[in-house]
Design a protein around this motif. Structure first.
Motif, PDB file in Angstrom:
ATOM      1  N   PHE A 178     -14.561  88.178  76.072  1.00  0.00           N
ATOM      2  CA  PHE A 178     -13.727  87.050  76.505  1.00  0.00           C
ATOM      3  C   PHE A 178     -12.460  87.592  77.160  1.00  0.00           C
ATOM      4  N   PRO A 179     -11.948  86.905  78.179  1.00  0.00           N
ATOM      5  CA  PRO A 179     -10.663  87.317  78.753  1.00  0.00           C
ATOM      6  C   PRO A 179      -9.511  87.123  77.777  1.00  0.00           C
ATOM      7  N   THR A 180      -9.673  86.194  76.822  1.00  0.00           N
ATOM      8  CA  THR A 180      -8.732  86.014  75.717  1.00  0.00           C
ATOM      9  C   THR A 180      -9.548  85.938  74.441  1.00  0.00           C
ATOM     10  N   ASP A 181      -8.882  86.018  73.272  1.00  0.00           N
ATOM     11  CA  ASP A 181      -9.603  86.010  72.004  1.00  0.00           C
ATOM     12  C   ASP A 181      -9.952  84.582  71.619  1.00  0.00           C
ATOM     13  N   GLU A 182     -11.222  84.214  71.763  1.00  0.00           N
ATOM     14  CA  GLU A 182     -11.680  82.864  71.469  1.00  0.00           C
ATOM     15  C   GLU A 182     -12.134  82.696  70.028  1.00  0.00           C
ATOM     16  N   THR A 183     -12.135  83.769  69.239  1.00  0.00           N
ATOM     17  CA  THR A 183     -12.717  83.693  67.900  1.00  0.00           C
ATOM     18  C   THR A 183     -11.675  83.541  66.805  1.00  0.00           C
ATOM     19  N   LYS A 184     -10.422  83.382  67.181  1.00  0.00           N
ATOM     20  CA  LYS A 184      -9.401  83.142  66.171  1.00  0.00           C
ATOM     21  C   LYS A 184      -8.275  82.323  66.800  1.00  0.00           C
ATOM     22  N   VAL A 185      -7.382  81.851  65.971  1.00  0.00           N
ATOM     23  CA  VAL A 185      -6.240  81.085  66.455  1.00  0.00           C
ATOM     24  C   VAL A 185      -5.064  82.025  66.669  1.00  0.00           C
ATOM     25  N   THR A 186      -4.467  82.012  67.849  1.00  0.00           N
ATOM     26  CA  THR A 186      -3.293  82.815  68.128  1.00  0.00           C
ATOM     27  C   THR A 186      -2.073  81.904  68.211  1.00  0.00           C
ATOM     28  N   LYS A 187      -0.892  82.507  68.212  1.00  0.00           N
ATOM     29  CA  LYS A 187       0.339  81.723  68.191  1.00  0.00           C
ATOM     30  C   LYS A 187       0.461  80.836  69.419  1.00  0.00           C
ATOM     31  N   SER A 188      -0.149  81.244  70.530  1.00  0.00           N
ATOM     32  CA  SER A 188      -0.037  80.473  71.762  1.00  0.00           C
ATOM     33  C   SER A 188      -0.925  79.234  71.750  1.00  0.00           C
ATOM     34  N   GLN A 189      -1.783  79.124  70.744  1.00  0.00           N
ATOM     35  CA  GLN A 189      -2.724  78.000  70.680  1.00  0.00           C
ATOM     36  C   GLN A 189      -2.222  76.953  69.683  1.00  0.00           C
ATOM     37  N   GLU A 190      -0.990  76.490  69.896  1.00  0.00           N
ATOM     38  CA  GLU A 190      -0.373  75.566  68.933  1.00  0.00           C
ATOM     39  C   GLU A 190      -1.147  74.261  68.805  1.00  0.00           C
ATOM     40  N   GLU A 191      -1.681  73.780  69.922  1.00  0.00           N
ATOM     41  CA  GLU A 191      -2.410  72.522  69.893  1.00  0.00           C
ATOM     42  C   GLU A 191      -3.668  72.645  69.036  1.00  0.00           C
ATOM     43  N   LYS A 192      -4.372  73.763  69.221  1.00  0.00           N
ATOM     44  CA  LYS A 192      -5.579  73.999  68.433  1.00  0.00           C
ATOM     45  C   LYS A 192      -5.223  74.166  66.961  1.00  0.00           C
ATOM     46  N   HIS A 193      -4.112  74.829  66.687  1.00  0.00           N
ATOM     47  CA  HIS A 193      -3.673  75.035  65.315  1.00  0.00           C
ATOM     48  C   HIS A 193      -3.417  73.700  64.626  1.00  0.00           C
ATOM     49  N   THR A 194      -2.819  72.754  65.350  1.00  0.00           N
ATOM     50  CA  THR A 194      -2.561  71.427  64.803  1.00  0.00           C
ATOM     51  C   THR A 194      -3.864  70.727  64.450  1.00  0.00           C
ATOM     52  N   GLU A 195      -4.852  70.855  65.305  1.00  0.00           N
ATOM     53  CA  GLU A 195      -6.162  70.255  65.043  1.00  0.00           C
ATOM     54  C   GLU A 195      -6.793  70.859  63.788  1.00  0.00           C
ATOM     55  N   LEU A 196      -6.690  72.167  63.659  1.00  0.00           N
ATOM     56  CA  LEU A 196      -7.254  72.835  62.483  1.00  0.00           C
ATOM     57  C   LEU A 196      -6.568  72.371  61.209  1.00  0.00           C
ATOM     58  N   ALA A 197      -5.277  72.080  61.291  1.00  0.00           N
ATOM     59  CA  ALA A 197      -4.514  71.669  60.113  1.00  0.00           C
ATOM     60  C   ALA A 197      -4.839  70.248  59.674  1.00  0.00           C
ATOM     61  N   GLN A 198      -5.438  69.484  60.564  1.00  0.00           N
ATOM     62  CA  GLN A 198      -5.708  68.077  60.264  1.00  0.00           C
ATOM     63  C   GLN A 198      -7.163  67.792  59.924  1.00  0.00           C
ATOM     64  N   ASP A 199      -8.058  68.676  60.324  1.00  0.00           N
ATOM     65  CA  ASP A 199      -9.495  68.422  60.157  1.00  0.00           C
ATOM     66  C   ASP A 199     -10.158  69.645  59.527  1.00  0.00           C
ATOM     67  N   PRO A 200     -10.690  69.529  58.305  1.00  0.00           N
ATOM     68  CA  PRO A 200     -11.284  70.698  57.639  1.00  0.00           C
ATOM     69  C   PRO A 200     -12.522  71.235  58.329  1.00  0.00           C
ATOM     70  N   LEU A 201     -13.119  70.451  59.224  1.00  0.00           N
ATOM     71  CA  LEU A 201     -14.302  70.900  59.956  1.00  0.00           C
ATOM     72  C   LEU A 201     -13.969  71.413  61.353  1.00  0.00           C
ATOM     73  N   ALA A 202     -12.694  71.407  61.709  1.00  0.00           N
ATOM     74  CA  ALA A 202     -12.311  71.815  63.064  1.00  0.00           C
ATOM     75  C   ALA A 202     -12.644  73.285  63.318  1.00  0.00           C
ATOM     76  N   GLY A 203     -12.421  74.144  62.351  1.00  0.00           N
ATOM     77  CA  GLY A 203     -12.743  75.558  62.513  1.00  0.00           C
ATOM     78  C   GLY A 203     -14.229  75.778  62.689  1.00  0.00           C
ATOM     79  N   PHE A 204     -15.020  75.060  61.901  1.00  0.00           N
ATOM     80  CA  PHE A 204     -16.480  75.156  62.017  1.00  0.00           C
ATOM     81  C   PHE A 204     -16.937  74.739  63.408  1.00  0.00           C
ATOM     82  N   ARG A 205     -16.444  73.595  63.881  1.00  0.00           N
ATOM     83  CA  ARG A 205     -16.841  73.109  65.204  1.00  0.00           C
ATOM     84  C   ARG A 205     -16.380  74.058  66.297  1.00  0.00           C
ATOM     85  N   SER A 206     -15.205  74.647  66.115  1.00  0.00           N
ATOM     86  CA  SER A 206     -14.699  75.610  67.089  1.00  0.00           C
ATOM     87  C   SER A 206     -15.635  76.806  67.207  1.00  0.00           C
TER      88      SER A 206
END
Length: 261
Positions: free
Chosen positions: A86-114
């Protein structure tokens, strides 16, 4: 068969693929193919072990950002090859992915779907196809002795798909290949729990903790997402190897001559 874990003290998910049987009755040779997590924390003792083990080539599937943050530590003389999936790391949450981090914090299945989405992407992205083709070129260019190591950050997703492609090309049966893929969970328990504990200590929600558990391991559904996408878009896994990764029948025979006994 039980995966062959290597005694690396400052790293995790280091495994020799030797010993897996093929459908034709041969066996993957030992001391030839190593899959692993990141190498940036290797001690002098770990590096000496890999040198004695015969490590010749290190294939790094990580993103440029990951490499810059945590460069590999290698024994002298090892040929380092950077082949980012990947041109960027798609397999984990980085600090620049604040929007994705918010989704993960609200939905326990968000990481699985990601992760399910990531595995569908890993077989379609041009950067991934290029990286895995380079991986096969490096495998084909190896001498008849010595080991090639391939890795990403945790050694489970990008490395896991590399192992799926390689073991398929070598003629290992799909059940064994899946068992090898899922075995990452055995070797990542400590690292995965460490990440969850970090999130918990920082006040992360139960949903965020659940998402990080999903991000920190592997699952049948992740691999199935990749295989389903391959079957839908490319016909079959063998068709994918032939038509997308451009692996010829002659090259498969060469791989088997190099890595089977």
């Amino acid at each position: 068969m039980t995966p062959n874990e290597l005694p690396i003290h400052h790293g995790f998910n280091f495994r020799d693929l030797g010993g897996y049987p093929t459908k034709a009755g041969q066996t993957v040779a030992s001391n030839r193919l190593i899959r692993s997590g990141r190498l940036n924390e290797l001690s002098t003792r770990d590096q000496a072990f890999l040198a004695d083990y015969g490590l010749k080539v290190d294939v790094d599937f990580r993103s440029p950002e990951e490499r810059a943050d945590s460069p590999d530590r290698l024994p002298a003389g090892v040929d380092y090859q950077f082949t980012p999936v990947f041109p960027t790391d798609e397999t984990k949450v980085t600090k620049s992915q604040e929007e994705k981090h918010t989704e993960l914090a609200q939905d326990p299945l968000a990481g699985f779907r990601s992760m399910v989405k990531t595995y569908a992407a890993i077989v379609q992205l041009p950067s991934a196809k290029k990286a895995y083709r380079q991986f096969f070129d490096l495998l084909l260019g190896m001498p008849a002795d010595g080991a090639l190591l391939f890795h990403c950050s945790a050694g489970k997703d990008r490395t896991g798909m590399g192992a799926v492609y390689l073991l398929t090309a070598l003629g290992v049966d799909p059940v064994t290949i899946r068992q090898d893929y899922l075995a990452s969970n055995l070797f990542l328990v400590g690292e995965s729990q460490r990440l969850v504990n970090e999130i918990k200590a920082q006040g992360g929600s139960p949903a965020l903790q659940a998402s990080y558990r999903s991000l920190g391991g592997v699952a049948n559904e992740y691999l199935d997402s990749a295989l389903f996408t391959i079957n839908r878009e490319y016909g079959s896994l063998n068709d994918y190897l032939t038509n997308e990764l451009l692996l010829t029948n002659s090259q498969r025979q060469d791989l088997r001559a190099l890595y089977l006994k």
